[in-house]
Design an enzyme around this catalytic site. Structure first.
Site, mmCIF file in Angstrom:
data_model
loop_
_atom_site.group_PDB
_atom_site.id
_atom_site.type_symbol
_atom_site.label_atom_id
_atom_site.label_comp_id
_atom_site.label_asym_id
_atom_site.label_seq_id
_atom_site.Cartn_x
_atom_site.Cartn_y
_atom_site.Cartn_z
ATOM 1 N N ARG A 31 -3.811 2.813 -16.479
ATOM 2 C CA ARG A 31 -4.087 3.519 -15.222
ATOM 3 C C ARG A 31 -4.802 4.869 -15.416
ATOM 4 N NH1 ARG A 31 -0.671 5.245 -12.093
ATOM 5 N NH2 ARG A 31 -1.869 4.858 -10.215
ATOM 6 N N CYS A 42 -9.408 3.504 -30.042
ATOM 7 C CA CYS A 42 -10.724 4.085 -30.335
ATOM 8 C C CYS A 42 -11.605 4.081 -29.091
ATOM 9 C CB CYS A 42 -11.368 3.328 -31.482
ATOM 10 S SG CYS A 42 -10.505 3.659 -33.009
ATOM 11 N N GLU A 43 -11.201 4.810 -28.114
ATOM 12 C CA GLU A 43 -11.953 5.009 -26.865
ATOM 13 C C GLU A 43 -11.670 6.430 -26.415
ATOM 14 O OE1 GLU A 43 -13.875 2.927 -25.051
ATOM 15 O OE2 GLU A 43 -13.497 1.112 -26.211
ATOM 16 N N GLY A 68 0.763 -1.243 0.000
ATOM 17 C CA GLY A 68 0.000 0.000 0.000
ATOM 18 C C GLY A 68 0.789 1.285 0.000
ATOM 19 N N PRO A 127 4.961 -5.012 -0.284
ATOM 20 C CA PRO A 127 4.958 -3.806 -1.126
ATOM 21 C C PRO A 127 5.064 -4.148 -2.621
ATOM 22 C CG PRO A 127 7.131 -4.162 -0.196
ATOM 23 C CD PRO A 127 6.246 -5.253 0.357
ATOM 24 N N GLY A 128 4.405 -3.352 -3.433
ATOM 25 C CA GLY A 128 4.493 -3.520 -4.887
ATOM 26 C C GLY A 128 4.853 -2.202 -5.541
ATOM 27 N N ARG A 129 3.858 -1.298 -5.560
ATOM 28 C CA ARG A 129 4.002 -0.026 -6.263
ATOM 29 C C ARG A 129 5.258 0.759 -5.836
ATOM 30 N NH1 ARG A 129 -0.262 2.858 -8.313
ATOM 31 N NH2 ARG A 129 -1.669 1.577 -7.104
#
Ligand SMILES: Cc1ncc(COP(=O)(O)O)c(C=O)c1O
Length: 442
Positions: A331, A364-365, A259, A294-296
């Site tokens: 993201r 195409c979004e 986190g 932990p990751g991010r």
């Protein structure tokens, strides 16, 4: 200006991103390697991940706990960045892995991470995944529900094994982050409701003979920027430890989850010292083995996404259309998240000219937007750019939407660099599709 809506200057972005620097002749360098050269050699879009940055962040995290004399077991959250080369780097730093699927478990084992250092979290573990975890004799399975515990117990007994298990607690604490990455409120799908934990813990420890219940786990959310929710969540867990022990039950392991947030823009990023401080404060005297996931914080700032400007379209707004899309980095579309964007060419000395643009991808979004009304140095067709902090929840979330092959991945390490995933070809993209004979002939 430093209002939350302003664009940090190039010098601010560089100051916050050690490892990135401009060189007059070679443009933006990552740990001394020219990103322009990489983009020219390997094409775009391309992910670049720096093992050097990954290592230095891993050591910073470990040092923060060492300073407190607090032994900590670090398990890298594989979901944030799952490439085996990254897992190998972190294994060499002494990290284990936190996995959330059989696929991630297999990756971690393939990268040489000892089974005993692997923790399996995740809300919907299938029987096949639980069987793999039991067979592999991993360090800990964090159970998410009563139902999962029953399945796990039955499977373990049928296999003649006794896996180490923790209860993932839902402490009903708001992580004060984006609601799509909040996991510890009662209404979130994760974890076991706080109030039923004491009775359930007793039931598992005394009646579920297939399980070796060793402790508790919690994960409140991602990109958490302040100490308060960490402290609140951990204090709720500490209260449970006291209750359980008072009831004669044993609690040996506490998994504090991940986190820890990073500064994408102007955020005051929390430091590993803050995390080490809170964990020491709350659990330091409770005689438990401590774990984090932990990751991010580790992977995010270690990676960039390189892209080339396809066109500049002047309409109601100036659109800088780049060749990376939301299929690579989702993201911004998914969480409205902000990523720094730097040109790869070195800005002219003293030139601080900027233009207000929208940086958009080719998908195409309408949500395929990386930056809305952003002050950027002037860009023209053919220019190369780097999207910063793309090492976590970037390549792992990419898709082939709009039939766009997976981008190449490059790793930089100790002055060397090499392809760690080659760009997918269109033939490879189509290889597993099959038009049945009965359809083709009609
Ligand atoms: C159970 C669990 N542990 C760890 C993490 C890693 O979180 P972060 O990347 O924010 O450190 C996550 C991500 O949401 C998670 O679900």
């Amino acid at each position: 200006m430093n209002s939350t809506n302003s664009t940090p200057s190039i010098s601010t972005l560089l100051k916050n991103h050690s490892g990135l620097a401009y060189d007059p002749a070679n443009g933006l360098l990552m740990n001394g390697v020219s990103l322009t050269e990489l983009a020219k050699e390997h094409g775009t879009p391309t992910w670049v991940i720096s093992a050097d940055i990954l290592r230095s962040r891993a050591h910073a995290l470990q040092n923060a706990f060492a300073q407190k004399n607090l032994p900590i077991n670090c398990h890298f959250a594989v979901k944030s960045q799952d490439h085996q080369a990254c897992l190998t780097v972190l294994r060499q730093c002494g990290f284990g892995a936190d996995v959330v699927s059989g696929g991630e478990l297999t990756r971690a084992l393939k990268a040489g991470i000892a089974a005993s250092k692997i923790v399996f979290s995740g809300i919907g573990k299938t029987d096949a995944e639980l069987t793999l975890a039991i067979e592999s004799e991993i360090g800990q399975i964090n159970a998410e529900s009563v139902e999962e515990l029953h399945r796990l117990n039955t499977l373990a007994q049928s296999m003649g094994k006794r896996p180490r298990v923790a209860l993932r607690v839902n402490p009903d604490v708001d992580a004060q982050t984006h609601s799509k990455i909040t996991t510890g409120r009662a209404e979130d799908k994760f974890g076991i409701a706080y109030d039923i934990v004491p009775a359930l813990y007793r039931q598992v420890q005394t009646e579920m003979h297939g399980l070796n219940l060793v402790g508790l786990a919690v994960h409140l959310g991602s990109q958490m920027l302040t100490e308060a929710p960490f402290r609140k969540g951990y204090e709720r867990l500490a209260a449970l430890i006291h209750t359980l022990r008072a009831n004669g039950l044993t609690v040996e392991e506490i998994d504090c989850g991940g986190g820890l947030g990073i500064a994408y823009r102007h955020e005051q990023a929390p430091t590993p010292d803050m995390l080490a401080h809170v964990i020491t404060d709350v659990f330091g005297k409770l005689n438990v083995n401590l774990h984090i996931e932990p990751g991010r914080w580790l992977a995010g700032p270690s990676g960039v996404l390189l892209s080339r400007v396809i066109d500049i379209k002047d309409a109601a707004r100036r659109f800088v259309i780049i060749d990376a899309g939301m299929n690579e980095l989702v993201r911004p579309a998914m969480y409205d998240s902000w990523h720094g964007i730097l040109p790869l060419h070195t800005p002219k000395e003293g030139d601080t000219t900027t233009t207000m643009v929208d940086v958009v991808g080719p998908i195409c979004e309408s949500s395929d937007i990386f930056a809305k009304q952003r002050e950027l140095p002037p860009l023209k067709k053919g220019d190369l750019v780097a999207l910063l902090d793309a090492g976590a929840y970037g390549s792992v979330m990419s898709s082939t939407y709009n039939s766009r092959p997976f981008a190449a991945q490059i790793m930089i390490s100790n002055g060397q660099h090499g392809v760690i995933r080659k760009r997918q070809t269109l033939d490879e993209l189509l290889a597993h599709e099959h038009v049945p004979q009965w359809l083709a002939t009609s």
